[in-house]
Design an enzyme around this catalytic site. Structure first.
Site, PDB file in Angstrom:
ATOM      1  N   THR A 203       4.385  -5.370  -5.871  1.00  0.00           N
ATOM      2  CA  THR A 203       3.026  -5.700  -6.315  1.00  0.00           C
ATOM      3  C   THR A 203       3.112  -6.428  -7.653  1.00  0.00           C
ATOM      4  OG1 THR A 203       2.007  -3.850  -5.184  1.00  0.00           O
ATOM      5  CG2 THR A 203       0.900  -4.599  -7.190  1.00  0.00           C
ATOM      6  N   ARG A 231      -5.947   0.636   5.935  1.00  0.00           N
ATOM      7  CA  ARG A 231      -5.628   1.248   4.636  1.00  0.00           C
ATOM      8  C   ARG A 231      -5.752   0.232   3.485  1.00  0.00           C
ATOM      9  NH1 ARG A 231      -1.863   0.457   0.157  1.00  0.00           N
ATOM     10  NH2 ARG A 231      -1.490   2.487  -0.750  1.00  0.00           N
ATOM     11  N   ASP A 234      -4.903   1.064  -4.331  1.00  0.00           N
ATOM     12  CA  ASP A 234      -5.591   1.081  -5.622  1.00  0.00           C
ATOM     13  C   ASP A 234      -5.889  -0.306  -6.189  1.00  0.00           C
ATOM     14  OD1 ASP A 234      -2.739   0.848  -5.770  1.00  0.00           O
ATOM     15  OD2 ASP A 234      -2.881   1.033  -7.949  1.00  0.00           O
ATOM     16  N   GLY A 255       2.288   1.114  -7.857  1.00  0.00           N
ATOM     17  CA  GLY A 255       2.839   2.395  -7.437  1.00  0.00           C
ATOM     18  C   GLY A 255       2.157   2.872  -6.183  1.00  0.00           C
ATOM     19  N   GLY A 257      -0.471   3.840  -4.234  1.00  0.00           N
ATOM     20  CA  GLY A 257      -1.880   3.598  -4.513  1.00  0.00           C
ATOM     21  C   GLY A 257      -2.818   4.770  -4.338  1.00  0.00           C
TER      22      GLY A 257
HETATM   23  N1  ASP Z   1      -0.233   0.035  -5.491  1.00  0.00           N
HETATM   24  C1  ASP Z   1       0.061  -0.704  -4.285  1.00  0.00           C
HETATM   25  C2  ASP Z   1      -0.687  -0.049  -3.136  1.00  0.00           C
HETATM   26  O1  ASP Z   1      -0.650   1.151  -3.033  1.00  0.00           O
HETATM   27  C3  ASP Z   1       1.518  -0.771  -3.956  1.00  0.00           C
HETATM   28  C4  ASP Z   1       2.440  -1.075  -5.111  1.00  0.00           C
HETATM   29  O2  ASP Z   1       2.012  -1.199  -6.233  1.00  0.00           O
HETATM   30  O3  ASP Z   1       3.653  -1.226  -4.884  1.00  0.00           O
HETATM   31  O4  ASP Z   1      -1.235  -0.751  -2.334  1.00  0.00           O
END
Ligand code: ASP
Length: 338
Positions: A203, A231, A234, A255, A257
């Protein structure tokens, strides 16, 4: 979201043109270890991170806005196949790509976000169009794409986003899911498939403060490999993956989410700074190293505060990250001990 009342601009920063500038970016957090990465891959990541942050910094230096700097930086990262955003994003359960993005401005608390779009080349530019040209904050799916076309943002086929590396990651997870479902209950299999690890990395996000003292923050992602049932994580949720307020700071997160939504991570960090009078680093650490850890939420954040201090915090093994601080000092880092 289009703001109609001129009164809303009164919360903008000082208006002076000589505040210190700074920018910070990330390219995802997770299981990033030296021994798992070839020298060549490491060099490629460092190169793109350096190029992306420089593009944003030059905009700030030339009196451009933090919003423009964030958009330019994230667009470059979305176009790189290395990151889980735009071209090179992760596959969903059905073998397609669905993208989420958001941007927020700290001067007027204006924000725009898109979720589950599958044909917009640079979702961050569509998030900005939602902010600037719609009365809404978040648009999703086909409706968001219809809005994109009305705004003159051309669509690309879903194939444009797909890379072999990400297709193989989906296949690997589907194979694991299948073998887990032979031995465990269906819900355990689903949990195993959703375990947050390096397969979902990448991300991207950027936070900047411009010469007027205005902060902007943006984030863009393909979400998590093998996601299904529509789905959304965040990233497009204002206050979870992205937040900006000139009274405190701007934050972009990366992270797992679901945890970042439940902990309202980005807003909580800004609120702690403002209400408790603590530093950006301390507020980030309280949320990332304590609150999230207690919930088992893995990941990290980047941020810039109202005085142009930059800082990172992550509870994973690594986070792709770079910053140019108010003294012009450049840093590009990947591993925890970088
Ligand atoms: N936060 C992102 C999500 O959950 C994934 C990531 O940041 O790697 O969609």
């Amino acid at each position: 979201m289009l703001v109609l009342s001129p009164l809303c601009f009164s919360v903008s920063a000082s208006g002076s043109n000589d505040s210190p500038i700074a920018i910070v970016i990330h390219g995802g957090a997770g299981t990033i270890k030296r021994e798992l990465m070839s020298d060549e891959m490491e060099d490629r990541y460092r190169e793109v991170l350096a190029e992306a942050i420089e593009s944003g910094y030059q905009i700030l230096k030339n009196d451009g806005s933090s919003t423009d700097a964030v958009i330019a930086t994230i667009t470059l990262l979305e176009d790189s196949p290395l990151f889980n955003a735009g071209h090179g994003a992760v596959f969903n359960h059905d073998g397609n790509i669905e993208l989420d993005a958001s941007i927020m401005q700290g001067g007027d608390l204006n924000a725009g976000a898109v979720a589950a779009v599958s044909r917009v080349k640079n979702p961050i530019t569509l998030a900005l169009a939602v902010l600037e040209h719609s009365p809404h904050v978040m648009l999703v799916g086909e409706g968001a794409e219809m809005f994109a076309q009305q705004q003159g943002i051309g669509l690309v086929p879903n194939e444009y986003f797909k890379t072999e590396r990400r297709r193989l990651q989906l296949e690997e997870i589907l194979a694991k899911e299948k073998s887990a479902s032979l031995s465990k209950t269906a819900s355990n299999a689903l949990l195993a498939a959703y375990r947050f690890d390096e397969k979902k990395l990448g991300t991207v996000g950027a936070v900047a403060i411009d010469k007027r003292g205005n902060i902007a923050a943006g984030t863009s992602t393909g979400g998590m490999t093998n996601k299904r049932f529509g789905r959304v994580g965040d990233v497009p949720v204002i206050g979870a993956g992205t937040y900006a307020d000139n009274n405190s700071c701007g934050i972009s997160a990366t992270g797992h989410g679901e945890y970042f939504i439940r902990a309202a991570v980005a807003h909580d960090i800004c609120a702690r700074m403002e209400y408790k009078g603590i530093s950006l680093q301390q507020a980030q650490d309280e949320v990332v190293q304590d609150k999230l850890v207690k919930m088992n939420g893995s990941g990290g954040v980047i941020g810039v505060d109202k005085d142009a201090n930059v800082s990172f915090s992550f509870n994973s093994l690594g986070m792709y990250r770079a910053s140019i601080d108010k003294d012009g000092v450049r840093q590009v880092k990947i591993f925890k001990d970088d």
